[in-house]
Design an enzyme around this catalytic site. Sequence first.
Site, PDB file in Angstrom:
ATOM      1  N   GLY A 162       0.862  -1.190   0.000  1.00  0.00           N
ATOM      2  CA  GLY A 162       0.000   0.000   0.000  1.00  0.00           C
ATOM      3  C   GLY A 162       0.894   1.234   0.000  1.00  0.00           C
ATOM      4  O   GLY A 162       2.055   1.187  -0.403  1.00  0.00           O
ATOM      5  N   ILE A 164       2.333   2.895   2.472  1.00  0.00           N
ATOM      6  CA  ILE A 164       3.557   2.849   3.288  1.00  0.00           C
ATOM      7  C   ILE A 164       4.550   1.859   2.683  1.00  0.00           C
ATOM      8  O   ILE A 164       5.752   2.120   2.624  1.00  0.00           O
ATOM      9  CB  ILE A 164       3.202   2.513   4.759  1.00  0.00           C
ATOM     10  CG1 ILE A 164       2.309   3.612   5.344  1.00  0.00           C
ATOM     11  CG2 ILE A 164       4.470   2.351   5.601  1.00  0.00           C
ATOM     12  CD1 ILE A 164       1.692   3.290   6.699  1.00  0.00           C
ATOM     13  N   ARG A 185      -1.942  -8.715  -2.381  1.00  0.00           N
ATOM     14  CA  ARG A 185      -3.035  -9.447  -3.030  1.00  0.00           C
ATOM     15  C   ARG A 185      -3.281  -8.925  -4.443  1.00  0.00           C
ATOM     16  O   ARG A 185      -3.443  -9.679  -5.380  1.00  0.00           O
ATOM     17  CB  ARG A 185      -4.312  -9.325  -2.201  1.00  0.00           C
ATOM     18  CG  ARG A 185      -4.405 -10.457  -1.188  1.00  0.00           C
ATOM     19  CD  ARG A 185      -5.748 -10.503  -0.564  1.00  0.00           C
ATOM     20  NE  ARG A 185      -6.095  -9.163  -0.081  1.00  0.00           N
ATOM     21  CZ  ARG A 185      -7.107  -8.910   0.720  1.00  0.00           C
ATOM     22  NH1 ARG A 185      -7.869  -9.882   1.144  1.00  0.00           N
ATOM     23  NH2 ARG A 185      -7.366  -7.687   1.128  1.00  0.00           N
ATOM     24  N   ILE A 244       5.933  -3.485  11.012  1.00  0.00           N
ATOM     25  CA  ILE A 244       5.339  -2.203  11.433  1.00  0.00           C
ATOM     26  C   ILE A 244       3.847  -2.195  11.088  1.00  0.00           C
ATOM     27  O   ILE A 244       3.239  -1.130  11.027  1.00  0.00           O
ATOM     28  CB  ILE A 244       6.041  -0.986  10.786  1.00  0.00           C
ATOM     29  CG1 ILE A 244       6.058  -1.101   9.256  1.00  0.00           C
ATOM     30  CG2 ILE A 244       7.427  -0.798  11.353  1.00  0.00           C
ATOM     31  CD1 ILE A 244       6.400   0.203   8.566  1.00  0.00           C
ATOM     32  N   ALA A 245       3.285  -3.394  10.844  1.00  0.00           N
ATOM     33  CA  ALA A 245       1.884  -3.477  10.410  1.00  0.00           C
ATOM     34  C   ALA A 245       0.963  -3.459  11.627  1.00  0.00           C
ATOM     35  O   ALA A 245       0.558  -2.395  12.093  1.00  0.00           O
ATOM     36  CB  ALA A 245       1.682  -4.716   9.570  1.00  0.00           C
ATOM     37  N   ARG A 246       0.660  -4.605  12.146  1.00  0.00           N
ATOM     38  CA  ARG A 246      -0.161  -4.735  13.349  1.00  0.00           C
ATOM     39  C   ARG A 246       0.270  -6.010  14.044  1.00  0.00           C
ATOM     40  O   ARG A 246       0.660  -6.986  13.378  1.00  0.00           O
ATOM     41  CB  ARG A 246      -1.645  -4.887  12.995  1.00  0.00           C
ATOM     42  CG  ARG A 246      -2.405  -3.593  12.808  1.00  0.00           C
ATOM     43  CD  ARG A 246      -2.648  -2.863  14.136  1.00  0.00           C
ATOM     44  NE  ARG A 246      -3.401  -1.637  13.952  1.00  0.00           N
ATOM     45  CZ  ARG A 246      -2.882  -0.446  13.667  1.00  0.00           C
ATOM     46  NH1 ARG A 246      -1.576  -0.306  13.520  1.00  0.00           N
ATOM     47  NH2 ARG A 246      -3.660   0.618  13.547  1.00  0.00           N
ATOM     48  N   GLU A 275      -0.495  -6.170  22.438  1.00  0.00           N
ATOM     49  CA  GLU A 275       0.207  -5.014  22.999  1.00  0.00           C
ATOM     50  C   GLU A 275      -0.736  -4.157  23.853  1.00  0.00           C
ATOM     51  O   GLU A 275      -1.940  -4.149  23.592  1.00  0.00           O
ATOM     52  CB  GLU A 275       0.824  -4.167  21.871  1.00  0.00           C
ATOM     53  CG  GLU A 275      -0.189  -3.568  20.902  1.00  0.00           C
ATOM     54  CD  GLU A 275       0.462  -2.823  19.748  1.00  0.00           C
ATOM     55  OE1 GLU A 275       1.354  -3.368  19.072  1.00  0.00           O
ATOM     56  OE2 GLU A 275       0.043  -1.669  19.519  1.00  0.00           O
ATOM     57  N   HIS A 293       5.192   0.681  19.392  1.00  0.00           N
ATOM     58  CA  HIS A 293       4.197   1.153  18.407  1.00  0.00           C
ATOM     59  C   HIS A 293       4.314   2.665  18.183  1.00  0.00           C
ATOM     60  O   HIS A 293       3.365   3.426  18.409  1.00  0.00           O
ATOM     61  CB  HIS A 293       2.775   0.779  18.871  1.00  0.00           C
ATOM     62  CG  HIS A 293       1.791   0.735  17.736  1.00  0.00           C
ATOM     63  ND1 HIS A 293       0.726  -0.133  17.688  1.00  0.00           N
ATOM     64  CD2 HIS A 293       1.710   1.453  16.583  1.00  0.00           C
ATOM     65  CE1 HIS A 293       0.030   0.070  16.569  1.00  0.00           C
ATOM     66  NE2 HIS A 293       0.626   1.031  15.880  1.00  0.00           N
ATOM     67  N   ILE A 294       5.484   3.063  17.698  1.00  0.00           N
ATOM     68  CA  ILE A 294       5.749   4.505  17.532  1.00  0.00           C
ATOM     69  C   ILE A 294       6.114   4.868  16.096  1.00  0.00           C
ATOM     70  O   ILE A 294       6.682   5.938  15.854  1.00  0.00           O
ATOM     71  CB  ILE A 294       6.889   4.971  18.485  1.00  0.00           C
ATOM     72  CG1 ILE A 294       8.159   4.119  18.292  1.00  0.00           C
ATOM     73  CG2 ILE A 294       6.433   4.959  19.929  1.00  0.00           C
ATOM     74  CD1 ILE A 294       9.405   4.699  18.959  1.00  0.00           C
TER      75      ILE A 294
HETATM   76  C1  DGY Z   1      -1.787   3.650  12.555  1.00  0.00           C
HETATM   77  O1  DGY Z   1      -2.034   4.813  12.252  1.00  0.00           O
HETATM   78  O2  DGY Z   1      -2.504   2.707  12.220  1.00  0.00           O
HETATM   79  C2  DGY Z   1      -0.556   3.429  13.347  1.00  0.00           C
HETATM   80  O3  DGY Z   1      -0.324   2.098  13.601  1.00  0.00           O
HETATM   81  C3  DGY Z   1      -0.639   4.220  14.616  1.00  0.00           C
HETATM   82  O4  DGY Z   1      -1.622   3.652  15.431  1.00  0.00           O
END
Ligand code: DGY
Length: 336
Positions: A162, A164, A185, A244-246, A275, A293-294
């Site tokens: 996407g 990012i 996908r 850095i996704a989730r 988390e 998560h920064i």
């Molecule tokens: C988002 O914007 O989804 C980042 O993970 C910050 O929460």
Amino acid sequence: MSADPRPRVLVTIPLFAEVLARIGAHAEVDAPCGTGLAIDWTPEALAARARGAAGLVVAGTPRIDAALLAACPGLRAVCSMAVGYNNIDLPACTAAGVLVSNAPDVLTETTADFGFALMMAAARRISESEHFLRAGRWTHWSYDLFAGADVYGATLGVLGMGRIGQAIARRGALGFAMPVLYHNRSRLDAAVEQQLGAQWVGKDELLARADHLVIVVPYSAASHHLVGAAELALMKPTATLTNIARGGVVDDAALAAALRERRIAAAGLDVFEGEPAVHPDLLAVPNVVLTPHIASASLPTRRAMADLAATNLIAVLAGSGVPPTALNPEVLARRR
Ligand code: DGY
């Protein structure tokens, strides 16, 4: 009971004073966190506080689901200052006529910077070596002291292409001469692939060929444990993995085992399953860089995210057109 005749907005997160004031020009603002500490909302506490509110301002938590919507029949908008909205049940909101917005675009470059930094820190063993130095263990030079993996010219793998993911690919291709492989996908247009110098490959091939894998897919039931033991087994023992996704996209227990057994070289993680708790096995391995998560946390970007959430909310409350980043703008048409 408040005497303020204006709609009430519950701000569930700490927020910039200026943004609270912007919202306050249009609504009675209930901001229990103020500009300070976050509240760990239970569903019951949130429902009790949100009852009667016309708008909610949230971030990646708390969970906004059908039970909350049922407790808040007057709710018109849920505006998140995060781009990821897996905490919000979008179909339930749409069914209830509640507009939902997120905060895309404004955080893309900042988040990509951080993803790249985390990947480099993992590859070059920056956290691990700093801990060593701070512990007073640096006594000699050695040719292999914290020798890591090269980034320049290495193969970058992006899982999830996407906005990012593309910003990370650009950094790799243009700044670090990295061949870029990606899996998504849906494939990008050929022109965009060419511009990014990125080649689409199947997921298994991506895992097998990447020197540095960066994960940027949104979380959903379909992406739960998208990278688990079987996928980690496909990676090179010299490879790094950055998430850095989730939390939940990677199986953290399986990743900790792969790191412990050096089946992959290192990892950089900004997000975790459950988390702010972090899997104890991850805390116990040295070859992982852990951050809370920064990825989007530069002050200008966080301010832009908050402003965007406020702009969306004000558009709904004032009835002044379609909120710029509405996820279900069709609910507004239904209200007319
Ligand atoms: C988002 O914007 O989804 C980042 O993970 C910050 O929460």
